[in-house]
Every structure is written in C-alpha cells, then in structure tokens.
Design a protein around this motif. Structure first.
Motif, PDB file in Angstrom:
ATOM      1  N   MET A 271      22.329  27.670  -9.233  1.00  0.00           N
ATOM      2  CA  MET A 271      21.261  26.698  -9.002  1.00  0.00           C
ATOM      3  C   MET A 271      20.959  26.561  -7.514  1.00  0.00           C
ATOM      4  SD  MET A 271      20.392  25.759 -12.023  1.00  0.00           S
ATOM      5  CE  MET A 271      19.377  24.337 -11.648  1.00  0.00           C
ATOM      6  N   ARG A 272      21.983  26.602  -6.701  1.00  0.00           N
ATOM      7  CA  ARG A 272      21.773  26.512  -5.253  1.00  0.00           C
ATOM      8  C   ARG A 272      21.026  27.739  -4.729  1.00  0.00           C
ATOM      9  NH1 ARG A 272      26.545  25.907  -4.158  1.00  0.00           N
ATOM     10  NH2 ARG A 272      27.122  28.005  -3.508  1.00  0.00           N
ATOM     11  N   VAL A 273      21.342  28.916  -5.266  1.00  0.00           N
ATOM     12  CA  VAL A 273      20.684  30.139  -4.810  1.00  0.00           C
ATOM     13  C   VAL A 273      19.201  30.124  -5.163  1.00  0.00           C
ATOM     14  CG1 VAL A 273      20.550  32.626  -5.201  1.00  0.00           C
ATOM     15  CG2 VAL A 273      22.753  31.568  -4.800  1.00  0.00           C
ATOM     16  N   VAL A 274      18.870  29.752  -6.387  1.00  0.00           N
ATOM     17  CA  VAL A 274      17.471  29.842  -6.828  1.00  0.00           C
ATOM     18  C   VAL A 274      16.622  28.678  -6.345  1.00  0.00           C
ATOM     19  CG1 VAL A 274      18.103  31.165  -8.864  1.00  0.00           C
ATOM     20  CG2 VAL A 274      17.967  28.685  -9.019  1.00  0.00           C
ATOM     21  N   THR A 275      17.229  27.579  -5.943  1.00  0.00           N
ATOM     22  CA  THR A 275      16.439  26.425  -5.503  1.00  0.00           C
ATOM     23  C   THR A 275      16.351  26.303  -3.990  1.00  0.00           C
ATOM     24  OG1 THR A 275      18.413  25.000  -5.676  1.00  0.00           O
ATOM     25  CG2 THR A 275      16.920  25.091  -7.576  1.00  0.00           C
ATOM     26  N   THR A 276      17.158  27.070  -3.241  1.00  0.00           N
ATOM     27  CA  THR A 276      17.061  27.020  -1.780  1.00  0.00           C
ATOM     28  C   THR A 276      15.847  27.798  -1.334  1.00  0.00           C
ATOM     29  OG1 THR A 276      19.473  26.902  -1.585  1.00  0.00           O
ATOM     30  CG2 THR A 276      18.243  27.537   0.383  1.00  0.00           C
ATOM     31  N   PRO A 277      14.910  27.167  -0.641  1.00  0.00           N
ATOM     32  CA  PRO A 277      13.690  27.881  -0.248  1.00  0.00           C
ATOM     33  C   PRO A 277      13.970  28.937   0.817  1.00  0.00           C
ATOM     34  CG  PRO A 277      13.745  25.696   0.751  1.00  0.00           C
ATOM     35  CD  PRO A 277      14.928  25.758  -0.169  1.00  0.00           C
ATOM     36  N   VAL A 278      13.252  30.026   0.720  1.00  0.00           N
ATOM     37  CA  VAL A 278      13.319  31.109   1.707  1.00  0.00           C
ATOM     38  C   VAL A 278      11.927  31.276   2.309  1.00  0.00           C
ATOM     39  CG1 VAL A 278      13.749  33.575   2.066  1.00  0.00           C
ATOM     40  CG2 VAL A 278      15.150  32.270   0.476  1.00  0.00           C
ATOM     41  N   PRO A 279      11.798  31.326   3.634  1.00  0.00           N
ATOM     42  CA  PRO A 279      10.469  31.489   4.233  1.00  0.00           C
ATOM     43  C   PRO A 279       9.839  32.806   3.820  1.00  0.00           C
ATOM     44  CG  PRO A 279      12.201  31.779   5.877  1.00  0.00           C
ATOM     45  CD  PRO A 279      12.853  31.235   4.650  1.00  0.00           C
ATOM     46  N   LYS A 280       8.598  32.758   3.372  1.00  0.00           N
ATOM     47  CA  LYS A 280       7.885  33.950   2.916  1.00  0.00           C
ATOM     48  C   LYS A 280       7.106  34.631   4.035  1.00  0.00           C
ATOM     49  CE  LYS A 280       7.348  32.215  -1.807  1.00  0.00           C
ATOM     50  NZ  LYS A 280       6.387  31.923  -2.886  1.00  0.00           N
TER      51      LYS A 280
END
Length: 281
Positions: A271-280
C-alpha cells in the motif's frame, strides 16, 4: 534452478536456450528466451519501442523536433548562416537558461529513475515475503494441527479453511494494490463489485469462488485497507481456537501469529509503494 539456468543461457546468447513447456505468453522466461538469443539483442534493447514510454511521449518528441527545425530555419532566413552568437541576431536568445533547465531536468530524471527502481525492487521483495509468510502459515495449519477427539475429517476441514483464508488474503492484497488503485493489467478501471463478481485476474483461486455470501457482505462494508486486516484476524482467531483446544502447541500457534503479522507488514508495504506519489515530470 531450471528457470535460473535458462535465464543465464538466454542472457549469454547461448543458442541452446529454448522455451520450456511450463512457459506461457505472460512468462518473463519466454520473453527473454525469444529476445536475447539473437546476436543483435543489445541493440534492440537500447532502441525498443514497444512496452516503453516512447509511444506515450511521441507527440511531444515530434512537436519539439518541428519547433527546433522551425526556429533554425527562421534564424537562417533572418540572420544568415554566419551567426555564431545569440547577440548577433534578433530572433535568437541566450542559451544559459536552457543550460540551467537541462541540469535540473537531468537531476530530476536520475532521481526519478532511481526512485522507480527502488520501488520496483522493494515491491518484488515484499511479494516474496508475502508468499513465504502465506506458505509458512498454511504449513503450520496442515502439519502441526492435531485432530480433535480423533476426528480426522474435522481436521481436514480446518486445514482447508486455513488454506482458503490464506488464498483470500492474497486475493484481497492483489486487488487492493492493483485493480482498485493502479487499475488492471489492461489499464481498465475496476470496482470492488467487479472483483467480487468475476475476479478476472484471480487465476484458479478467484474471490467469487472463495468467498461466502456473508463474507462478501462483510467485506463490502469495510474500507479497502481494512479488508485484509479482517481476514488476518479470522486466521489468528482460528489458530487461537486450535491452541485453546490443544490441537496445536503454544510454539506453533505463536509461529502462525508471527507469519500473519509478517504477511500484514508486506501488504502495508504494498500500500505504501502504490500510494506514494512519484513525480512524472
């Protein structure tokens, strides 16, 4: 060992590398075996188009190329070909701003790529940990539980129940971190009711076959992040019941509880991996 050997052969370009009978169209081994047995595989890897981000940014690349050629033609038409500095032509400008922007974009791309790889390998590690915890949990339930009053039939039913709950835990973790957040493998948005009705990507152990009507109603009333916790509590309650009956020792009941906690930690990591935003950009 067999898969690892095929990966090594395919990577080294060995002509003996072949596709095994247990490979499917979604297998990484099949993809590597077909792609890396050719002598020019490194070149095709460097300039690969399919399954990359290039198709999604092709319009931006084409527009940037057109703008660059147009600016160059405008400079030649207005100031000639003898211009060597931006101050010599009215339609040109200093490139210092471009240099500063290029440096910042380079840092951003490197950091973003490094971050993406860290998340990818972190998710792979969590996947292995969840698989190991679930397997150990099922082993505790199928090996170390004694029959109550000599009733082997009831013991087999208890073992099947632990296996079923472990499969439900896996399926709920999958839909919580992929189908309901990151969409399905085809990019289609799915809803909880779709996963409970068909569970198209559930394989041989689909949620629609594993859940009872009462369990489905209970799970539908819970938030997504609480569904796996509810199943983990049921598994823990089962082992506690077996411990109180004397069907399992204190040691292995504690070991089962530890595996449940390990599985939940892996799911929280997902859940932490998929919900942490990554700059696009």
């Amino acid at each position: 060992g067999r898969r690892v050997a095929r990966e090594i052969d395919a990577f080294s370009g060995d002509a003996r590398a072949k596709v095994d009978e247990d490979d499917s169209e979604h297998s990484v081994d099949l993809f590597n075996a077909e792609r890396r047995t050719k002598w020019y595989w490194f070149i095709t890897d460097c300039f690969q188009w399919r399954n990359t981000t290039l198709p999604s940014i092709s319009r931006q690349l084409f527009t940037a190329a057109l703008v660059g050629m147009g600016a160059q033609l405008l400079k030649l038409a207005s100031c000639g070909s003898s211009v060597t500095d931006s101050s010599q032509c009215l339609v040109t400008f200093d490139i210092s701003a471009h240099r500063v922007l290029a440096i910042s974009l380079s840092f951003l791309l490197v950091i973003n790529t490094d971050w993406g790889y860290a998340r990818y390998y972190g998710a792979k590690r969590l996947t292995i940990e969840l698989q190991n915890a679930s397997r150990s949990l099922v082993m505790c339930g199928t090996i170390f539980i004694d029959s109550a009053h000599g009733d082997d039939k009831e013991t087999k039913m208890d073992m099947c129940e632990i296996t079923r709950l472990a499969d439900i835990l896996h399926a709920l973790a999958r839909i919580a971190v992929r189908e309901l957040i990151a969409r399905d493998p085809r990019g289609k948005t799915l809803y909880l009711r779709d996963c409970f009705d068909t569970d198209e990507y559930g394989g041989a152990r689909k949620l629609c076959d594993l859940l009872t009507a009462q369990e489905r109603q209970t799970l539908e009333s819970l938030p997504v992040h609480a569904m796996t916790t509810s199943v983990a509590m049921k598994i823990t309650a089962l082992f506690e019941k077996y411990r109180e009956r004397g069907q399992i020792s204190e040691r292995f009941a504690t070991e089962a509880y530890r595996h449940v906690c390990s599985a939940m930690q892996s799911i929280q990591g997902f859940m932490r991996v998929v919900t942490t935003p990554v700059p696009k950009h």
